[in-house]
Motif scaffolding. Sequence first.
Motif, short mmCIF file in Angstrom:
data_model
loop_
_atom_site.label_atom_id
_atom_site.label_comp_id
_atom_site.label_asym_id
_atom_site.label_seq_id
_atom_site.Cartn_x
_atom_site.Cartn_y
_atom_site.Cartn_z
N ILE A 145 17.55 -20.58 1.48
CA ILE A 145 18.75 -21.42 1.45
C ILE A 145 19.71 -20.99 2.56
O ILE A 145 20.24 -21.82 3.32
N TYR A 146 19.95 -19.69 2.66
CA TYR A 146 20.85 -19.15 3.67
C TYR A 146 20.38 -19.51 5.08
O TYR A 146 21.19 -19.80 5.97
N LEU A 147 19.06 -19.51 5.27
CA LEU A 147 18.49 -19.77 6.59
C LEU A 147 18.31 -21.25 6.88
O LEU A 147 17.75 -21.61 7.92
N GLY A 148 18.78 -22.10 5.98
CA GLY A 148 18.79 -23.52 6.27
C GLY A 148 17.47 -24.24 6.06
O GLY A 148 17.31 -25.36 6.55
N GLN A 149 16.53 -23.64 5.33
CA GLN A 149 15.27 -24.32 5.02
C GLN A 149 14.90 -24.02 3.57
O GLN A 149 13.99 -23.24 3.29
N PRO A 150 15.60 -24.61 2.63
CA PRO A 150 15.39 -24.28 1.21
C PRO A 150 14.03 -24.76 0.72
O PRO A 150 13.41 -25.67 1.29
N LEU A 151 13.57 -24.13 -0.36
CA LEU A 151 12.37 -24.61 -1.03
C LEU A 151 12.60 -26.03 -1.53
O LEU A 151 13.72 -26.40 -1.89
N SER A 152 11.55 -26.82 -1.59
CA SER A 152 11.68 -28.17 -2.12
C SER A 152 12.00 -28.10 -3.61
O SER A 152 11.67 -27.11 -4.29
N PRO A 153 12.62 -29.14 -4.16
CA PRO A 153 12.89 -29.16 -5.61
C PRO A 153 11.62 -28.96 -6.43
O PRO A 153 11.65 -28.29 -7.46
N LYS A 154 10.47 -29.53 -5.97
CA LYS A 154 9.23 -29.39 -6.72
C LYS A 154 8.81 -27.93 -6.81
O LYS A 154 8.42 -27.43 -7.88
N VAL A 155 8.89 -27.22 -5.69
CA VAL A 155 8.50 -25.81 -5.68
C VAL A 155 9.48 -24.98 -6.50
O VAL A 155 9.08 -24.11 -7.29
N ALA B 273 34.87 -30.91 16.07
CA ALA B 273 34.58 -31.10 14.64
C ALA B 273 33.47 -30.16 14.22
O ALA B 273 32.67 -29.69 15.04
N SER B 274 33.42 -29.88 12.94
CA SER B 274 32.27 -29.18 12.37
C SER B 274 31.24 -30.23 11.94
O SER B 274 31.60 -31.30 11.44
N PHE B 275 29.96 -29.90 12.14
CA PHE B 275 28.86 -30.81 11.80
C PHE B 275 27.81 -30.05 11.00
O PHE B 275 27.44 -28.92 11.35
N LEU B 276 27.32 -30.69 9.96
CA LEU B 276 26.19 -30.16 9.20
C LEU B 276 25.14 -31.25 9.10
O LEU B 276 25.34 -32.27 8.43
N PHE B 277 24.03 -31.06 9.82
CA PHE B 277 22.93 -32.02 9.83
C PHE B 277 21.82 -31.50 8.92
O PHE B 277 21.37 -30.35 9.06
N LYS B 278 21.33 -32.36 8.01
CA LYS B 278 20.20 -32.02 7.15
C LYS B 278 19.21 -33.18 7.11
O LYS B 278 19.62 -34.34 7.07
N ASP B 279 17.91 -32.82 7.11
CA ASP B 279 16.91 -33.87 6.95
C ASP B 279 16.61 -34.08 5.48
O ASP B 279 17.24 -33.46 4.61
N ARG B 280 15.66 -34.95 5.19
CA ARG B 280 15.38 -35.28 3.79
C ARG B 280 14.76 -34.13 3.01
O ARG B 280 14.75 -34.13 1.79
N GLY C 63 16.02 -31.19 3.25
CA GLY C 63 17.11 -30.24 3.10
C GLY C 63 17.19 -29.22 4.21
O GLY C 63 17.98 -28.28 4.13
N ARG C 64 16.41 -29.40 5.26
CA ARG C 64 16.42 -28.45 6.37
C ARG C 64 17.62 -28.71 7.27
O ARG C 64 17.95 -29.86 7.57
N VAL C 65 18.25 -27.61 7.71
CA VAL C 65 19.48 -27.67 8.51
C VAL C 65 19.13 -27.66 9.99
O VAL C 65 18.23 -26.92 10.43
N TYR C 66 19.86 -28.46 10.78
CA TYR C 66 19.68 -28.53 12.25
C TYR C 66 21.01 -28.24 12.95
O TYR C 66 22.03 -28.78 12.53
N PRO C 67 21.01 -27.42 14.00
CA PRO C 67 19.91 -26.53 14.37
C PRO C 67 19.73 -25.45 13.32
O PRO C 67 20.71 -25.04 12.69
N ASN C 68 18.49 -25.01 13.14
CA ASN C 68 18.22 -24.02 12.10
C ASN C 68 19.03 -22.75 12.34
O ASN C 68 19.06 -22.24 13.46
N PRO C 69 19.69 -22.24 11.30
CA PRO C 69 20.56 -21.08 11.52
C PRO C 69 19.85 -19.80 11.94
O PRO C 69 20.45 -18.94 12.58
N SER C 70 18.55 -19.65 11.61
CA SER C 70 17.95 -18.33 11.72
C SER C 70 17.83 -17.82 13.14
O SER C 70 17.80 -16.61 13.36
N LYS C 71 17.75 -18.72 14.13
CA LYS C 71 17.61 -18.27 15.51
C LYS C 71 18.80 -18.66 16.37
O LYS C 71 18.71 -18.65 17.60
N ARG C 72 19.92 -18.97 15.75
CA ARG C 72 21.09 -19.37 16.54
C ARG C 72 21.68 -18.19 17.30
O ARG C 72 21.69 -17.07 16.81
N LEU C 73 22.18 -18.50 18.45
CA LEU C 73 22.94 -17.54 19.23
C LEU C 73 24.24 -18.20 19.68
O LEU C 73 24.40 -19.41 19.62
#
Length: 749
Positions: A42-52, A240-247, A249-259
């Motif tokens: 979740i913190y890294l912007g790619q949460p598990l799917s609801p099914k999982v 502005a602040s922007f939070l982009f998510k796909d269907r 729930g993945r965040v763009y750009p993914n936080p884990s490799k941001r600089l």
Amino acid sequence: MRLPTITVLMLALGAPGWIQAQPEVALQPLAQQTRRLEQALIYLGQPLSPKVSQAISGAIGLEDERAAVQQIQAALDGLVLVEVEINPESRVKLRQGAAQPALVEHGTRLFLVKVLNQAGVTAPLRVLSPNSGPTSLRSRGEHEPAMELGDSEVRERWADLSIYRDPPMAERLSGLPVEYEILQVFSRDRGQRSAKIAMDVGQGTQDIGFRNDILVLFDIAPTRSIPLRVRDENGEAGVASFLFKDRQGRVYPNPSKRLEPDFPFQQHVYRFDSEEIRLPDGYYTVEYGGGPEFHSRTRELPVTPTEPAEIDVQLQRWIDPSSYGWWSGDHHVHASGCAHYKNPTEGVGPMAMLRQILGENLNIGAVLTWGPSWYFQKQFFSSLDHPLSRERRVMHYDVEVSGFPSSHAGHLVLLGLTEDDYPGTSRIEEWPSWDLPVLQWAKSQGAVTGFSHSGWGLQVSAEELPTYEMPGFDGIGANEYIVDVTHPGVIDFVSAVDTPYFWEMNIWYHALNVGFRTRISGETDFPCIYQERVGLGRSYVKLDELSYAGWVEGIRRGAAYVSDGKSHLMDFEVDGVTLGSGDPSLELEEAGEVAVRVKASAMLPRHPDPRFAGLRSDEKPYWDVERARIPGTRDVSVELVVNGRVAASKPLRADGQVQEMEFSADLRRSSWIALRIPMSSHTNPVFATVGGKPIRASRRSAEWCLAAVDQCWSQKAPLIREAERQAARDAYDHARSVYRRLIAESPVL
């Protein structure tokens, strides 16, 4: 034929069609590790799917532990890119898992690594690849040196692969027979690319026969840059602040490799007008805003090969305190330490911090250099506003005394310094080991001084103000404040908003009750206590003309109210004495009634936020207007506080409208008077003297303060250098004598 539950679940989740014999695994540690894995994703912007997630929760609730263990693995195995087996001799071999090896151009995807640890190894799991290297990251920080490589080597290094080791994940394997790690894969390119992936747990642990590496063929979806058009409330180019998510729930750009300038510990990013966002084709939701004084908006966004040509957003305020002369600021943000990275630089540069300040529409941002990266970050201190500052958006570097020898006594905020090195020192370790000398030095150059994250060490269980429970005085908050406040002119404020409300307010209320006039100021301690945004705690200072010096002086004078930015108490007035215009003192010849006025406003959504249901006062966020909601309504309570007690209260509709509110208070003796919306906003006091007598509101408060000096000494004295201990003992004795006098002067009520 009826298939076993485990087989059905594995097929439904896309897990492998074969089941390998598994070692005996205990449910409790596997379940706990799985929950931490969920949190990390979740913190890294790619949460598990609801099914999982539902499958995991269902498995953990099973009475049959063996079946539960199998079902947890079945739920996760479909996400495994690499399966690692560590045999009893600690040899490592790999095979490819069931996860679809799909990546995104100029982006990061996360996969799971399943570790079958027959040897109980607790070393770090390492990943190696000839296709991974720093030259693959075209978005490296501006301070990273260029590497001279040939074209063929550059082509081969198209990826960046790493194991995520930061909390809540662990740096090393746990030794459990089965556990899961997170593999981060960044791709520079698009199309099909192969990567040789090898893993080991230390030199010499690779299995023989090329079995410790695999070759994975990735399909990499192309992305394109979409321009962003950002307009502020006036229609001008803005941020502005922007939070982009796909269907998924993945965040763009993914936080884990941001600089830099994007921060890996934030879900959102800040973008100026005309900057871009890279997205692959798909369907997104985008949430955008401009800080707590603005409406947050969400809209749907389909992205196709040709649409949209650009993304247009218009920011909309629900309130503008500056139009009433109240200017916002956060006096405690950091550019290094805590959640900031140390590579490729020690923290981030001024432009990255200004982007945060602009994106949250703070008028003032005080970037405090402190222990971590002190020698690198102090280059940005100049005693002047930083040159990147803009009109009505001022960034200024100052100091937090944290990570220094006196830190045990309480971290200090020093604002408006002209010199940032303590006299006669060249290293942090040479600074004083208790607070008073540091405060006296800062005041000698005209600085404004305060304690940060005041509540740490002042924990109380009671949820009333004031409470007579004695805290431990064993932390890094406003601990030695109880001594320093008795020494005239050395301490100006205690900080609020970033620690539990009752802990930080309690010591301040007691000090006010015995006649001291210390003020409060709002802070975030970004990105240490709060990583989400700067300005989650802020002070609004009344000013005719905005400047850093004027804003800091307003903090010292108490011409401010503190807020989470979601509620406001402007132009607080008691019998014609208005907070923010001169000395907030009211002189009454005799006891009587006084009239209180304020312009109040708050913003709540129509329906309660379920995240706050059952949230304790010592759980974050400590201050938020949702905590002030009157149950079953969209109202909050505005409370008139006299000498620490609620003298009157009225409901306020939290719909964003500014309302004139009036109260009356019957003053029988000299008193301090303030207004608050509990756990959301609080004014500084107006001080009313009756018949020329000083404020002595409570003997019990004076007695509490005296006992607090002794408690503080018991915790701090052992950490004060022997050479400085006598001076400290004298200062504590001075405080004791002051409180004994105040006890004698205070009535028994």
